[in-house]
Design an enzyme around this catalytic site. Structure first.
Site, PDB file in Angstrom:
ATOM      1  N   SER A  24     -87.438 -79.772 -19.025  1.00 10.83           N
ATOM      2  CA  SER A  24     -86.890 -80.595 -19.910  1.00 10.83           C
ATOM      3  C   SER A  24     -86.302 -79.828 -21.001  1.00 10.83           C
ATOM      4  O   SER A  24     -86.432 -78.795 -21.212  1.00 10.83           O
ATOM      5  CB  SER A  24     -87.815 -81.804 -20.443  1.00 10.83           C
ATOM      6  N   THR A  56     -80.911 -81.851 -17.228  1.00  9.67           N
ATOM      7  CA  THR A  56     -82.360 -81.919 -17.359  1.00  9.67           C
ATOM      8  C   THR A  56     -82.443 -83.458 -18.139  1.00  9.67           C
ATOM      9  O   THR A  56     -81.708 -84.207 -18.123  1.00  9.67           O
ATOM     10  CB  THR A  56     -83.216 -80.721 -18.195  1.00  9.67           C
ATOM     11  N   TYR A  57     -83.746 -83.640 -18.551  1.00  7.67           N
ATOM     12  CA  TYR A  57     -84.060 -84.777 -19.126  1.00  7.67           C
ATOM     13  C   TYR A  57     -84.660 -84.487 -20.403  1.00  7.67           C
ATOM     14  O   TYR A  57     -85.043 -83.494 -20.960  1.00  7.67           O
ATOM     15  CB  TYR A  57     -85.050 -85.711 -18.306  1.00  7.67           C
ATOM     16  N   GLY A  72     -89.239 -74.849 -19.469  1.00  9.37           N
ATOM     17  CA  GLY A  72     -89.343 -74.583 -18.178  1.00  9.37           C
ATOM     18  C   GLY A  72     -88.274 -73.712 -17.523  1.00  9.37           C
ATOM     19  O   GLY A  72     -87.759 -72.975 -18.474  1.00  9.37           O
ATOM     20  N   ALA A  73     -87.688 -74.108 -16.601  1.00  7.83           N
ATOM     21  CA  ALA A  73     -86.590 -73.097 -15.843  1.00  7.83           C
ATOM     22  C   ALA A  73     -85.430 -73.295 -16.832  1.00  7.83           C
ATOM     23  O   ALA A  73     -84.566 -72.440 -16.764  1.00  7.83           O
ATOM     24  CB  ALA A  73     -86.098 -73.925 -14.585  1.00  7.83           C
ATOM     25  N   ALA A  74     -85.264 -74.317 -17.636  1.00  8.72           N
ATOM     26  CA  ALA A  74     -84.014 -74.506 -18.655  1.00  8.72           C
ATOM     27  C   ALA A  74     -83.985 -73.534 -19.372  1.00  8.72           C
ATOM     28  O   ALA A  74     -83.070 -73.070 -20.240  1.00  8.72           O
ATOM     29  CB  ALA A  74     -84.007 -75.770 -19.100  1.00  8.72           C
TER      30      ALA A  74
END
EC number: 4.1.1.11
Length: 141
Positions: A24, A56-57, A72-74
């Site tokens: 996110s 993402t959110y 995270g991945a972001a």
């Protein structure tokens, strides 16, 4: 159905990247409130420095913190200090509905203070459409 812009945070700077997180983007709820961005809302993020584009959110962070934290991945797509554009969209039935919307655009200084709030205005006339950008004064603090 037609997907159109509903809200945009233009030039907000990444304040932190947290790789070990579920994912996110964490944003200041006061900033989100000015733009009309909701928690858990799907957003696109475009990095002005690298050209990287992700989705993402949103989760809300601490009010008043001016945070913009990629999780995270972001977190792999940005570095602290990068300018990003965060955009939220909505679906409308068709082109005739565009002029009934006026997306909110916030611009930022280097410290993630909101500099201005704008509205994108589309008007239908003479069988065509026109586009303008209008000032939308911020509420008094």
């Amino acid at each position: 159905m037609l997907k159109i812009l509903r809200a945009k945070l233009h030039g907000i700077r990444v304040t932190e990247c947290v790789l070990d997180y579920h994912g996110s983007i964490t944003l200041d709820p006061e900033i989100c409130g000015l733009a009309g961005i909701m928690p858990l809302e799907f957003v696109y993020i475009w990095n002005k420095h690298s050209g990287q584009r992700i989705s993402t959110y949103v989760i809300y962070g601490e009010a008043g913190s001016r945070c913009c934290i990629l999780n995270g991945a972001a977190a792999r797509t940005c570095q602290k200090g990068d300018e990003v554009i965060i955009s939220a969209f909505e679906y409308v039935a068709g082109p005739g509905d565009i002029s009934q919307r006026s997306p909110v655009v916030l611009t930022f200084d280097a410290h993630n203070r909101v500099q201005e709030r704008l509205r994108y205005i589309v008007e239908q006339k003479d069988g065509g459409m026109s586009f303008n950008i209008a000032d939308d004064p911020l509420p008094e603090a």
